[in-house]
Write a protein that holds these residues in place. Sequence first.
Motif, short mmCIF file in Angstrom:
data_model
loop_
_atom_site.label_atom_id
_atom_site.label_comp_id
_atom_site.label_asym_id
_atom_site.label_seq_id
_atom_site.Cartn_x
_atom_site.Cartn_y
_atom_site.Cartn_z
N ALA A 22 50.12 49.65 39.19
CA ALA A 22 51.11 49.09 37.76
C ALA A 22 52.01 48.24 38.31
O ALA A 22 53.42 48.35 38.00
N ASP A 23 51.32 47.69 39.27
CA ASP A 23 52.42 46.49 39.71
C ASP A 23 52.43 45.26 38.79
O ASP A 23 53.63 44.45 38.53
N SER A 24 52.06 45.09 37.26
CA SER A 24 52.24 44.44 36.48
C SER A 24 52.03 45.17 35.38
O SER A 24 51.15 46.21 35.42
N ALA A 25 52.36 43.62 34.20
CA ALA A 25 51.60 44.37 33.00
C ALA A 25 50.44 44.00 32.74
O ALA A 25 50.11 45.08 31.88
N ALA A 26 49.82 43.06 33.52
CA ALA A 26 48.29 43.46 33.12
C ALA A 26 47.98 44.19 33.84
O ALA A 26 46.67 44.53 33.35
N ALA A 27 48.19 44.68 34.86
CA ALA A 27 47.80 46.09 35.17
C ALA A 27 47.79 47.39 34.82
O ALA A 27 46.68 48.00 34.40
N LEU A 28 48.72 47.12 34.16
CA LEU A 28 49.36 48.52 33.34
C LEU A 28 47.52 48.07 31.76
O LEU A 28 47.88 50.07 31.00
N CYS A 29 47.96 47.21 31.31
CA CYS A 29 47.05 46.69 30.11
C CYS A 29 45.27 47.78 30.66
O CYS A 29 44.72 48.31 30.09
N ARG A 30 44.86 47.28 32.06
CA ARG A 30 44.07 47.47 32.33
C ARG A 30 43.42 49.15 32.40
O ARG A 30 42.05 49.16 32.53
N GLY A 31 44.81 49.47 33.32
CA GLY A 31 44.52 50.50 33.24
C GLY A 31 44.14 51.69 31.48
O GLY A 31 43.61 52.77 32.00
N VAL A 32 44.76 50.99 30.64
CA VAL A 32 44.07 51.61 29.75
C VAL A 32 43.32 51.52 28.92
O VAL A 32 42.29 51.61 28.64
N ILE A 33 43.61 49.86 28.74
CA ILE A 33 41.39 49.59 28.01
C ILE A 33 40.40 49.52 29.09
O ILE A 33 39.01 49.07 28.27
N GLY A 34 40.63 50.02 30.44
CA GLY A 34 39.22 49.52 31.44
C GLY A 34 38.24 51.13 31.06
O GLY A 34 37.80 51.10 31.52
N HIS A 35 38.99 51.59 30.07
CA HIS A 35 38.00 53.09 29.59
C HIS A 35 37.24 53.26 28.48
O HIS A 35 37.05 54.43 27.63
N ALA A 36 36.66 52.16 27.86
CA ALA A 36 36.08 52.29 26.85
C ALA A 36 35.01 52.63 27.17
O ALA A 36 34.47 53.29 25.93
N ARG A 37 34.12 52.26 28.12
CA ARG A 37 32.96 52.58 28.71
C ARG A 37 32.53 54.03 28.41
O ARG A 37 31.64 54.26 28.37
N TYR A 38 32.92 55.00 28.21
CA TYR A 38 33.58 56.14 28.82
C TYR A 38 34.07 56.95 27.65
O TYR A 38 33.31 58.00 27.19
N GLU A 39 33.06 56.03 25.98
CA GLU A 39 33.05 56.88 24.98
C GLU A 39 32.51 57.54 24.82
O GLU A 39 30.69 57.82 25.06
N ARG A 40 32.64 59.03 24.12
CA ARG A 40 31.29 59.43 23.70
C ARG A 40 31.72 60.04 21.95
O ARG A 40 32.55 59.83 21.42
#
Length: 370
Positions: A352-370
């Motif tokens: 969470a050291d940058s805005a880009a890292a925060l964005c990846r922390g949220v959108i990086g879970h689309a592959r877990y769609e159920r």
Amino acid sequence: MTGMTALPGPIRPLLAFVDLLRRNRFAVAPEQGLDFIRAVGLLGPSGMTAIHRAARATLAPSPERHGDFDALFRAHFFGHALEGPGPSGQDDEIPVGEDVDGGPGEQPDEPSESGTDATGLELLARRRLGRAGEEEALAVFRRRAPDMLPRRRSHRRVAHHRGRFPDLRRTLRHAVRFDGEALVLAHRRRKPVQRRILLLIDISGSMKARTDSCLGFAHSLAQVARHVEIFTVGTRLTRVSRPLRHRHRDAALSRVSSRVVDWDGGTRLGDSLAAFLSIPRFAGFARGALVVIISDGLERGDHTAMTTAVRSLSQLAWRLVWLTPLATGDDWRPETRALQSVAPFIDHLGQADSAAALCRGVIGHARYER
């Protein structure tokens, strides 16, 4: 003024001092004024030094404004002239939102201005939120997020050529065109919808270097997510979902700044999460949701409450993500006992050291769609 004159004589100068602080842009909640009066009564008082200590302890001025606070105290109780013109204007009473009283009291030591150490002190203050200079990353996030945020299958069914469920109505409608011959077998599938997101932001003193960036990210998320709930967590729990939905960022952050009163104070993460779960309406926000906690996890004292709350939160959530500015890479492992105790219940521990890292922390879970 009529209400002031109806009060007992010894109380009037104390309440007048509280009113003077508010006129000079000090955030003083109504219950703080009552605590100030009670503290003076308990102390005796033995002298003006005792009244000054009671004021410091109960009215909780920010460390940066201790000089202004002392100057106003001397001007009000001793008649000293102020060194310079203070800020003018009458603030409206600050709405606290859904606040939670803190746990057992501690000795109120002076908070660290560096923002690197955890503290148990409740510090009520107002903060001016600005732009963190990460506009490009947030702009990319707003463009990509609608297609990359995690989704779930709703119970509503829609037409689809590869659906799992037969659509008899559309099948019969096609059959009418061919004299009753069902040449086309229509199907339906469950409609995918955006999954609810719950964002919990630590605004304690140890996180103040990242607070502006976290709130800027939260505003961008509120603009693109259909179902999102956002809370700030420090010594209190405050829901800020509604002000962050305002389209213009500066106006939204200004409303959040007025609504939250425990900026840069102590760390009661476990108590705040437990209070969140104790309210059924709030706990419902976490059910089946992507829960994102942005915190360094520097819990002060016993971390049992924090561990218990995180375990319960993980049982409600679809996935539990913890983003911390202390993380230095993908292979980083928590070093504090509090984070180590909750690590088994976290699905993803990220940066969470940058805005880009925060964005990846949220959108990086689309592959877990159920």
